[in-house]
Design an enzyme around this catalytic site. Structure first.
Site, mmCIF file in Angstrom:
data_model
loop_
_atom_site.group_PDB
_atom_site.id
_atom_site.type_symbol
_atom_site.label_atom_id
_atom_site.label_comp_id
_atom_site.label_asym_id
_atom_site.label_seq_id
_atom_site.Cartn_x
_atom_site.Cartn_y
_atom_site.Cartn_z
ATOM 1 N N ASP A 70 0.915 -1.290 0.119
ATOM 2 C CA ASP A 70 -0.108 0.029 -0.083
ATOM 3 C C ASP A 70 0.911 1.190 -0.126
ATOM 4 O O ASP A 70 2.048 1.202 0.793
ATOM 5 C CB ASP A 70 -0.948 0.067 1.244
ATOM 6 C CG ASP A 70 -1.982 1.060 1.011
ATOM 7 O OD1 ASP A 70 -1.834 2.100 0.747
ATOM 8 O OD2 ASP A 70 -3.255 0.412 1.300
ATOM 9 N N ASP A 71 0.474 2.158 -0.810
ATOM 10 C CA ASP A 71 1.406 3.559 -0.867
ATOM 11 C C ASP A 71 1.247 4.241 0.418
ATOM 12 O O ASP A 71 2.141 5.114 0.674
ATOM 13 C CB ASP A 71 1.124 4.192 -2.207
ATOM 14 C CG ASP A 71 -0.502 4.679 -2.007
ATOM 15 O OD1 ASP A 71 -1.160 3.836 -2.003
ATOM 16 O OD2 ASP A 71 -0.511 5.777 -2.751
ATOM 17 N N ASP A 102 -2.747 -3.212 -2.462
ATOM 18 C CA ASP A 102 -3.985 -2.105 -2.734
ATOM 19 C C ASP A 102 -4.068 -1.979 -4.327
ATOM 20 O O ASP A 102 -2.906 -2.175 -5.167
ATOM 21 C CB ASP A 102 -3.301 -0.792 -2.282
ATOM 22 C CG ASP A 102 -4.331 0.292 -2.209
ATOM 23 O OD1 ASP A 102 -5.372 -0.149 -2.153
ATOM 24 O OD2 ASP A 102 -3.688 1.234 -2.358
ATOM 25 N N ASP A 146 13.924 -69.199 -12.008
ATOM 26 C CA ASP A 146 15.076 -68.770 -12.706
ATOM 27 C C ASP A 146 14.930 -69.272 -13.962
ATOM 28 O O ASP A 146 14.726 -70.233 -14.098
ATOM 29 C CB ASP A 146 16.350 -68.972 -12.197
ATOM 30 C CG ASP A 146 17.324 -68.209 -12.834
ATOM 31 O OD1 ASP A 146 17.746 -67.090 -12.482
ATOM 32 O OD2 ASP A 146 18.126 -68.922 -13.501
ATOM 33 N N ASN A 205 20.139 -64.401 -25.227
ATOM 34 C CA ASN A 205 20.765 -63.225 -25.581
ATOM 35 C C ASN A 205 21.923 -62.905 -26.326
ATOM 36 O O ASN A 205 22.049 -62.141 -27.418
ATOM 37 C CB ASN A 205 21.147 -62.355 -24.190
ATOM 38 C CG ASN A 205 20.202 -61.760 -23.146
ATOM 39 O OD1 ASN A 205 18.878 -61.326 -23.805
ATOM 40 N ND2 ASN A 205 20.353 -61.809 -22.119
ATOM 41 N N ASP A 226 14.682 -59.274 -23.846
ATOM 42 C CA ASP A 226 13.860 -58.477 -22.935
ATOM 43 C C ASP A 226 12.356 -58.897 -23.187
ATOM 44 O O ASP A 226 11.463 -58.745 -22.769
ATOM 45 C CB ASP A 226 14.070 -56.853 -23.631
ATOM 46 C CG ASP A 226 15.318 -56.307 -22.885
ATOM 47 O OD1 ASP A 226 15.845 -57.082 -22.183
ATOM 48 O OD2 ASP A 226 15.731 -55.310 -23.277
ATOM 49 N N GLU A 274 16.955 -62.557 -15.027
ATOM 50 C CA GLU A 274 16.099 -63.458 -15.343
ATOM 51 C C GLU A 274 15.265 -64.253 -14.257
ATOM 52 O O GLU A 274 14.824 -65.029 -14.111
ATOM 53 C CB GLU A 274 16.555 -64.313 -16.341
ATOM 54 C CG GLU A 274 17.747 -65.356 -15.705
ATOM 55 C CD GLU A 274 19.176 -64.744 -15.844
ATOM 56 O OE1 GLU A 274 20.030 -65.498 -15.991
ATOM 57 O OE2 GLU A 274 19.272 -63.633 -16.019
#
Length: 461
Positions: free
Chosen positions: A9-10, A53, A331, A339, A348, A374
């Site tokens: 506020d001023d 304000d 397993d 792989n 995968d 695995e």
């Protein structure tokens, strides 16, 4: 409730009077005498709330509010505009500028403090959700979370008023001003017709404080915030003109916003749009947090639970009453050869397909997790020796008897070795020891030629 509030506020006297009121409520108060100073302190001081304000010589409060809301550093700070201007145009301009509320001097102290508490609670909720999300990033989920998006449905707004005629007037005006599904519903529907799915939730309730009886709308507000499927909905309470006492009560009961009769439908639409925006922000943060927590418990390749989650759930299973718990270590035999021969992409794919076959053979309350490479873990609650052996054989056959399609017209046959350990009801054996017995039984299956189930001996008494 503690918090830091910036008063802008001023006129120094106005700032001092406001500071005294807020300090008496145990808030920390900073002061600014101009719009430019307010923008600077908002960045450097990070206040929790700004009282701004409207009429200032260097920059209007409206312009300061727009700049605050446009800056990502300060956009989330709630702003209440305070002014001597009581005309409708000024109020609409303030709300359109992004202000969270618009209070006219002289400010009612009870309403101001209640509004402050409400906005600070909302700010704390968003901050907590954001901090939890950042914590999940710190735990290593940043990459997975970065592309996450929350799908947003059109806003669902339900109007609950004492007179269906009055609510229909609201709806007619809102249909042209708010993008979304606006419905007029009786009080009972607000409590009973909300689905449990997120896609069926209501975003904003607009409720009259008095329905068939005085304060019935306030009681409905409490009911909505006590129920899980409506707890996070925004609630906008409509009160008789000048009813500041019940306005404070409504805010403290959890109302997201308030306005007074006679309802200005333009103001109602602006406030609904603001509440939709805030709710969607909170929904995104909650959804992002849920996704992060899910990632913490899931294996990204197979979608199965991971080792951390499996150990936690196994401990809970052992503690429950029942016939006992069976634990299997599984397993894949000679997986390295897959792989080496077909590549890791094919490997995968085999792991993903194995995971699906394992899940298909288990009950909803059973646990299956990938605990590395695995290797998989399966836990069966409330299971005896015969049921566990039968399940282990089903799992072995589900993997071994049907080749896996790895794409390009190729397929591979994979066999499965299983080690099974039983923990009788009332056993004091811990999860690690139970898994260790199953693991040693798995080594027995491997040593005896693979593709078979080996039952571990019971622990010594």
């Amino acid at each position: 409730m503690t918090g830091r509030i910036l008063v802008v506020d001023d006129v120094a006297t106005n700032r001092i009077v406001m500071k005294v009121k807020l300090a008496a409520a145990c808030y920390n108060v900073d002061q600014a005498g101009s719009g430019a100073e307010a923008l600077r302190l908002a960045v450097t001081g990070r206040p929790d709330l700004i009282l701004l304000d409207v009429l200032m010589p260097d920059m209007s409060g409206l312009e300061a509010c727009r700049r605050l809301k446009a800056d990502p550093e300060t956009a989330d700070i709630p702003v209440i505009l305070v002014t001597a201007l009581a005309d409708r145009a000024s109020k609409m301009a303030g709300l359109e500028a992004g202000a969270d509320d618009f209070l006219t001097k002289p400010v009612d102290e009870g309403t101001l403090l209640a509004r402050g508490r409400s906005l600070l609670r909302a700010r704390d909720t968003v901050r907590e959700l954001r901090e939890r999300g950042e914590s999940s990033i710190g735990l290593g989920f940043a990459e997975a979370m970065a592309g996450y998006e929350c799908k947003e449905h059109p806003g669902r707004i339900w109007l609950v008023a004492p007179s269906s005629k009055g609510a229909v007037v609201w709806k007619t005006e809102l249909d042209d001003r708010v993008r979304g599904d606006v419905r007029v519903v009786p009080r009972e529907a607000a409590l009973t017709e909300i689905g449990v799915e997120e896609s069926e939730s209501v975003d904003v309730f607009v409720i009259s404080a008095d329905l068939a009886h005085r304060n019935e709308g306030l009681r409905l507000l409490s009911d909505l915030h006590s129920r899980p499927n409506t707890r996070h909905a925004a609630t906008l309470m409509v009160l008789p003109e000048g009813d500041s006492e019940r306005a404070a009560i409504a805010l403290d009961l959890g109302a997201s916003d308030i306005l007074y009769e006679p309802v200005d439908t333009q103001e109602l639409a602006i406030r609904i749009r603001a509440q939709l925006g805030r709710k969607r922000q909170a929904d995104r943060l909650r959804a992002s947090l849920r996704a992060g927590l899910e990632l913490a418990a899931r294996d990204s390749l197979t979608g199965l639970h991971n080792r951390r989650y499996a150990l936690y759930q196994l401990e809970r299973m052992i503690a429950r009453p029942g016939r006992g718990v069976a634990v299997m270590m599984l397993d894949l035999d000679h997986f390295k050869a897959i792989n080496d021969t077909h590549g890791h992409v094919a490997g995968d794919e085999v792991l993903r397909l194995v995971s699906r076959r394992l899940r298909a053979q288990l009950r909803s309350g059973d646990l299956v997790a990938r605990i590395g490479g695995e290797e998989f873990l399966v836990a069966l609650p409330d299971s005896d020796r015969a049921a566990a052996l039968d399940c282990a054989e089903r799992l072995r056959r589900a993997v071994s008897e049907t080749p896996f399609d790895i794409g390009g017209g190729g397929s591979v046959t994979v066999t499965l070795s299983v080690g099974l350990a039983l923990s009788p009801s009332g056993s004091a054996e811990n999860p690690a020891a139970l898994i260790d017995r199953a693991d040693r039984a798995l080594y027995g299956s491997k040593a005896d030629g693979r593709d078979q189930v080996t039952l571990a001996s019971l622990p010594a008494a």
